[in-house]
Design a protein around this motif. Structure first.
Motif, PDB file in Angstrom:
ATOM      1  N   ASP A  96      18.533   4.760 -49.787  1.00  0.00           N
ATOM      2  CA  ASP A  96      18.993   4.143 -51.031  1.00  0.00           C
ATOM      3  C   ASP A  96      19.900   5.138 -51.744  1.00  0.00           C
ATOM      4  O   ASP A  96      19.481   6.251 -52.067  1.00  0.00           O
ATOM      5  N   GLN A  97      21.130   4.754 -51.999  1.00  0.00           N
ATOM      6  CA  GLN A  97      22.090   5.706 -52.548  1.00  0.00           C
ATOM      7  C   GLN A  97      21.779   6.113 -53.989  1.00  0.00           C
ATOM      8  O   GLN A  97      22.306   7.108 -54.491  1.00  0.00           O
ATOM      9  N   LYS A  98      20.923   5.376 -54.677  1.00  0.00           N
ATOM     10  CA  LYS A  98      20.596   5.716 -56.067  1.00  0.00           C
ATOM     11  C   LYS A  98      19.349   6.576 -56.186  1.00  0.00           C
ATOM     12  O   LYS A  98      19.146   7.234 -57.204  1.00  0.00           O
ATOM     13  N   THR A  99      18.502   6.566 -55.150  1.00  0.00           N
ATOM     14  CA  THR A  99      17.244   7.307 -55.230  1.00  0.00           C
ATOM     15  C   THR A  99      17.005   8.252 -54.067  1.00  0.00           C
ATOM     16  O   THR A  99      16.140   9.113 -54.141  1.00  0.00           O
ATOM     17  N   LYS A 140      15.028   3.389 -46.958  1.00  0.00           N
ATOM     18  CA  LYS A 140      14.952   1.948 -47.210  1.00  0.00           C
ATOM     19  C   LYS A 140      13.775   1.304 -46.478  1.00  0.00           C
ATOM     20  O   LYS A 140      13.199   0.336 -46.952  1.00  0.00           O
ATOM     21  N   TYR A 142      11.557  10.395 -49.083  1.00  0.00           N
ATOM     22  CA  TYR A 142      12.897  10.719 -49.570  1.00  0.00           C
ATOM     23  C   TYR A 142      13.489  11.862 -48.734  1.00  0.00           C
ATOM     24  O   TYR A 142      12.771  12.777 -48.317  1.00  0.00           O
ATOM     25  N   SER A 198      22.303  17.473 -56.697  1.00  0.00           N
ATOM     26  CA  SER A 198      22.479  16.109 -57.210  1.00  0.00           C
ATOM     27  C   SER A 198      21.556  15.122 -56.505  1.00  0.00           C
ATOM     28  O   SER A 198      20.930  14.275 -57.150  1.00  0.00           O
ATOM     29  N   SER A 199      21.474  15.236 -55.183  1.00  0.00           N
ATOM     30  CA  SER A 199      20.574  14.330 -54.451  1.00  0.00           C
ATOM     31  C   SER A 199      19.122  14.616 -54.817  1.00  0.00           C
ATOM     32  O   SER A 199      18.289  13.703 -54.928  1.00  0.00           O
ATOM     33  N   VAL A 244      18.392  12.953 -58.335  1.00  0.00           N
ATOM     34  CA  VAL A 244      18.143  11.509 -58.360  1.00  0.00           C
ATOM     35  C   VAL A 244      16.803  11.169 -57.704  1.00  0.00           C
ATOM     36  O   VAL A 244      16.096  10.257 -58.157  1.00  0.00           O
ATOM     37  N   GLN A 266      14.139  11.863 -60.278  1.00  0.00           N
ATOM     38  CA  GLN A 266      14.015  10.809 -61.299  1.00  0.00           C
ATOM     39  C   GLN A 266      13.244   9.620 -60.764  1.00  0.00           C
ATOM     40  O   GLN A 266      12.518   8.951 -61.490  1.00  0.00           O
ATOM     41  N   ALA A 267      13.391   9.371 -59.458  1.00  0.00           N
ATOM     42  CA  ALA A 267      12.768   8.189 -58.859  1.00  0.00           C
ATOM     43  C   ALA A 267      11.279   8.366 -58.627  1.00  0.00           C
ATOM     44  O   ALA A 267      10.496   7.435 -58.791  1.00  0.00           O
TER      45      ALA A 267
END
Length: 308
Positions: A264-267, A271, A277, A299-300, A303, A306-307
């Protein structure tokens, strides 16, 4: 964050960011941030196994079993094994059915076969500002002759695009109209040798080698423009085929890794596997020199943090 810790840095060409002092300052920054977040840091600890459970994962760590709801794989790639780098992260990805792209050393010096290397050995240690091209990709930075082949920022950059069997093009006086410069040298002093004229443009040993390889042994006054064009081509259109690279031993990063299509590009969560992760270099994302790979790792990681 770096500024907040008072770490001095500077920007180079291509937007590259480097510490003015030691990169150990960055390690100290990260360790301090970990302590402030109450992170438990365990060194000399082996991950013996990872098992999926109904509510997360069980990780066996040197005989102890730890349970968690989220598992972030942030182990890097295979580059520089003497620092402990392995393919562990790829094994975890395979275990849980994630696809991997081709994995190879990147940002790494290139090596030559014995025949190509032999005449270049006297140049070991010489550096020039060069433009290195591979297809439509090119980098304009320093290039270093080594006892095994070529290194320097421009070579490390192009190594991420080069593949075995490919030829790279090297311009050792980019932006210089060499024919015009040699014509002018011929007009000023036709009795000088080609090597003498080239020494005003290139390091002496490199100028000597190019002059020897040109087969021109007469004074410049007796050298035609066609011959001088051949010299220009040898300097700014040098076509050379590396035999390989120095491998993971000196590679700054690993190219390839966990296929981004499976994340998942946002977290950065897999998938197909809840709570798993992958971040940083273990993922198939590779940056240029100068902080880009650190930026991707951080950066990765942010995110994913945060998830979870």
């Amino acid at each position: 964050l770096v500024d907040r810790y008072g770490i001095a840095w500077h920007e180079k060409t291509l937007g590259q960011l480097f510490c003015d002092g030691s990169a150990k300052q960055i390690i100290d920054l990260l360790v301090t941030e970990m302590k402030q977040a109450n992170v438990e840091l365990r060194l000399q600890t082996v991950v013996e196994s990872i098992e999926a459970t109904a509510d997360g994962y069980t990780v066996a760590l040197s005989g102890e079993r730890v349970r968690c709801t989220s598992l972030v794989v942030a182990c890097g790639g295979k580059s520089i094994p003497k620092m402990g780098a392995t393919g562990f992260g790829y094994d975890v990805a395979r275990q849980f059915g994630l696809a991997l792209t081709d994995i190879r050393p990147a940002l790494v010096p290139l090596t030559f076969d014995d025949n190509t290397l032999a005449p270049l050995k006297p140049l070991s240690g010489i550096s020039v500002d060069a433009v290195i091209s591979h297809g439509k990709t090119k980098f304009a930075e320093a290039m270093l002759f080594t006892h095994r082949g070529l290194s320097g920022p421009s070579i490390l950059q192009i190594s991420s695009y080069w593949r075995e069997g490919d030829t790279i093009s090297v311009a050792m006086l980019p932006g210089v109209k060499i024919l015009d410069a040699l014509r002018a040298a011929r007009a000023r002093n036709g009795r000088q040798a080609l090597q003498t004229a080239l020494s005003e443009l290139l390091p002496k040993r490199l100028a000597q080698l190019i002059a020897e390889n040109s087969g021109i042994h007469s004074h410049l006054a007796d050298v035609s423009d066609k011959q001088l064009l051949g010299v220009e081509k040898a300097i700014n259109e040098w076509q050379v085929k590396p035999a390989g690279s120095e491998g993971y031993r000196t590679a700054e990063v690993t190219l390839g890794g966990v296929d981004t299509d499976g994340l998942d590009q946002k977290t950065m969560e897999a998938k197909s596997v809840k709570g798993l992760y992958f971040i940083g270099e273990v993922v198939d994302v590779t940056g240029w020199l100068g902080g880009y790979n650190f930026q991707w790792a951080w950066s990765s990681g942010w995110v994913a943090g945060q998830a979870v």
